[in-house]
Scaffold this motif. Structure first.
Motif: not given
Length: 106
Positions: A60, A77, A79, A83, A85, A101
């Motif tokens: 990320v 950001t 998730r 999984r 992003a 992140s």
């Protein structure tokens, strides 16, 4: 980078760019758990596809740095449970800071 820069040029008046990627988590030194093994497997797969050109799974943080380099400012950001992003960014006049992140500007 060419695609991200073209996207940056196409953004108008507060428009937002979203990148969805199966970004690998940044592994801790010496980590050997399932997430670290999955990331290492994807690195090997990417290297087998792209060989000497440095193919690897991005983290990320790497995606965030690419967006900033392309003249965008990362706004969030997240998730997803899958999984994947989602990194969201807007046009930046001066390249701007990246909100990592972890939520901290860098």
């Amino acid at each position: 980078m060419a695609i991200l820069r073209a996207g940056r040029r196409a953004l108008a008046g507060g428009a937002e760019l979203a990148v969805l990627d199966l970004a690998a988590p940044a592994p801790a030194p010496g980590e050997t758990g399932p997430a670290a093994r999955a990331a290492a497997s994807m690195d090997l797969y990417m290297m087998s596809l792209f060989g000497g050109s440095g193919g690897r799974e991005r983290t990320v943080e790497h995606v965030e740095r690419l967006l900033v380099t392309a003249g965008l400012r990362v706004t969030s950001t997240a998730r997803l449970p899958s999984r994947m992003a989602v990194v969201r960014a807007i046009a930046s006049e001066a390249g701007g800071d990246v909100v990592t992140s972890s939520g901290a500007p860098s």
